[in-house]
Structure formats: C-alpha cells, structure tokens
Design an enzyme around this catalytic site. Sequence first.
Site, PDB file in Angstrom:
ATOM      1  N   HIS A  99       0.839  -1.198   0.000  1.00  0.00           N
ATOM      2  CA  HIS A  99       0.000   0.000   0.000  1.00  0.00           C
ATOM      3  C   HIS A  99       0.879   1.256   0.000  1.00  0.00           C
ATOM      4  CE1 HIS A  99      -2.801   3.099   1.313  1.00  0.00           C
ATOM      5  NE2 HIS A  99      -3.740   2.328   0.819  1.00  0.00           N
ATOM      6  N   GLU A 168      -4.327   2.296  -7.275  1.00  0.00           N
ATOM      7  CA  GLU A 168      -4.679   3.425  -6.427  1.00  0.00           C
ATOM      8  C   GLU A 168      -3.763   4.603  -6.736  1.00  0.00           C
ATOM      9  OE1 GLU A 168      -4.501   1.989  -2.308  1.00  0.00           O
ATOM     10  OE2 GLU A 168      -6.614   1.552  -2.555  1.00  0.00           O
TER      11      GLU A 168
HETATM   12  O1  LIG Z   1      -6.614   1.562   0.934  1.00  0.00           O
HETATM   13  C1  LIG Z   1      -7.438   2.169   0.286  1.00  0.00           C
HETATM   14  C2  LIG Z   1      -8.796   1.597   0.102  1.00  0.00           C
HETATM   15  O2  LIG Z   1      -9.017   0.610   1.050  1.00  0.00           O
HETATM   16  C3  LIG Z   1      -7.069   3.445  -0.353  1.00  0.00           C
HETATM   17  O3  LIG Z   1      -5.949   3.973   0.302  1.00  0.00           O
HETATM   18  C4  LIG Z   1      -8.162   4.451  -0.456  1.00  0.00           C
HETATM   19  O4  LIG Z   1      -8.531   4.976   0.791  1.00  0.00           O
HETATM   20  P1  LIG Z   1      -9.595   6.195   0.773  1.00  0.00           P
HETATM   21  O5  LIG Z   1      -8.885   7.364   0.086  1.00  0.00           O
HETATM   22  O6  LIG Z   1      -9.947   6.457   2.197  1.00  0.00           O
HETATM   23  O7  LIG Z   1     -10.772   5.718  -0.051  1.00  0.00           O
END
Ligand SMILES: O=C(CO)[C@H](O)COP(=O)(O)O
Length: 253
Positions: A99, A168
């Site tokens: 991540h 992402e």
């Molecule tokens: O980990 C994620 C989704 O589980 C990603 O980092 C997006 O997080 P968010 O920006 O709070 O939707």
Amino acid sequence: MSGRTRLVGVSLKMYMGLARTREWMDAVAAAAREGLPPGVGLFVIPGFLSLRESAEILDGTGVALGAQNMFWEDAGAFTGEVSAPMLREAGCRYVEIGHAERRRLFGETEEVVSLKMRAAIRNGLVPVLCIGEMRRGTPEQAVAECAAQFASAAEGLPAESELVFAWEPVWAIGAAEPAPPDYIAAVAGGLRTLLAGWPRAKLIYGGSAGPGLLTRLGDAVDGLFLGRFAHDVGALRQVLTEAAASAGPAVLQ
Ligand SMILES: O=C(CO)[C@H](O)COP(=O)(O)O
C-alpha cells in the site's frame, strides 16, 4: 456457471478501535446475511487485532477476510511482524501488499513488495497488490509507472496466480473525491493490457472511491477498493448494489 464478476474490497486502515470494528463488522455481516448480490464478491480488511473476531463474525456470510500487511518470512526472529501462515490461521483469504502508505511511511521498497508477493502466494493467500502513480499526469504516464511497479512485484510469479491488482493513484488516496472517471477508464484500459497474461487477476480501483463511481465506470474496472467512504455500511450497501447492476449475466459453462 460464471459471468463477469465484480469485486469490492474495504480496508479499515487504522481508523477504528476494536469495539468500533466489531460494530462495523456486525453490520456488514447482517447486510451480507440478507444476501450478497449475485456476481459480487466482498472482502474486508480490519486491523490485525480484529482478525480472529472478524472471522467468527463473518463465518457463513460469504464475505472474505483480509489483512493489511504481512512479513515475507513464514516464521523466525522477526519481532513485531505477522506471517502469512498466521494470517491463514486467523481466517484470511486476502492480504494487502505494498500500500502507498507503507511505501511512504514505512519505506517499503519494490524488493520488499516482491518478497511479500512470493510469500503470500506460497502460503495460499490472494495478494491485493497496491500500485499507483505518485502524481497526476497523462494516463499513459500513469500506466507506465504502474507497469514498472508491477513488473517488479510480479517478477517470477506464476501468471496463473490469483491476484487482485488494486490500482490506487497515490494522489487520489485520502482526497475529497476519486480520480475523474474518464481518467480511470483510460488508465484501466492500459492496465488491462498489462494484465492480459494474468487470467485470474482482478483490476479494482481505490482512492477516495465511494457510491456512484462504479455506475459511472461500467466495466472499465472489475470493482473498487474502498476506504473512508465505506465506514458507513449504508454506503457500502449502495456500492454493492451498483456492482451487481454492472456484473455481467451469469454464463453457463
Ligand atoms: O486503501 C485504500 C482503500 O481501502 C485506499 O488507500 C483508499 O482509501 P480512501 O482514500 O480512504 O478511499
């Protein structure tokens, strides 16, 4: 029987304590017991300390469990780490790897991501490989940056491995809204080409994703990876409904 299935994931990151996680998981299990939409898979990723209890809460609901991270060795003197065998024993089917926050805050390198990918697959976990471009540029630039990350992460892995490619855009994580749908569709098109040799890979989008996005994306992606905007289980229900609407008709084989 199979059709174009959809996959929705939720990571709770470190937003909720144990009691709030239990409440959230109970609400998800209750929603799932009303019947997950056909053709839609759901996995949820709480913090490590909630895994065992979450596995019990989710038992029999069809909702899969995942972990937010893992170490690349299966056992040994690695203080503070959690192994893939432990995650399997805790009831996990998925494990998030690489991540953006782990890369940024904890210095995870491409080499570490590759080691974790191998360990996950070696132990029968489905990796949720998080890949994304640092800054917003052209879709072509984004695909090129993601391709380089993927080449490193997937090096030497069997292409028939089950894999969730969680694209992402780093610049869209924690933002007020997701990347624009036309941008997502353009980049996803390039990523699908990248994944052409990975028949069991699913491409999902994460980065401020929430209700309404899947309806606008159609089948540009196979699903979403939700964060903050799934803390409200009602919003998660809405996304699941959208996913069902975009899942293809079941096809008899
Ligand atoms: O980990 C994620 C989704 O589980 C990603 O980092 C997006 O997080 P968010 O920006 O709070 O939707």
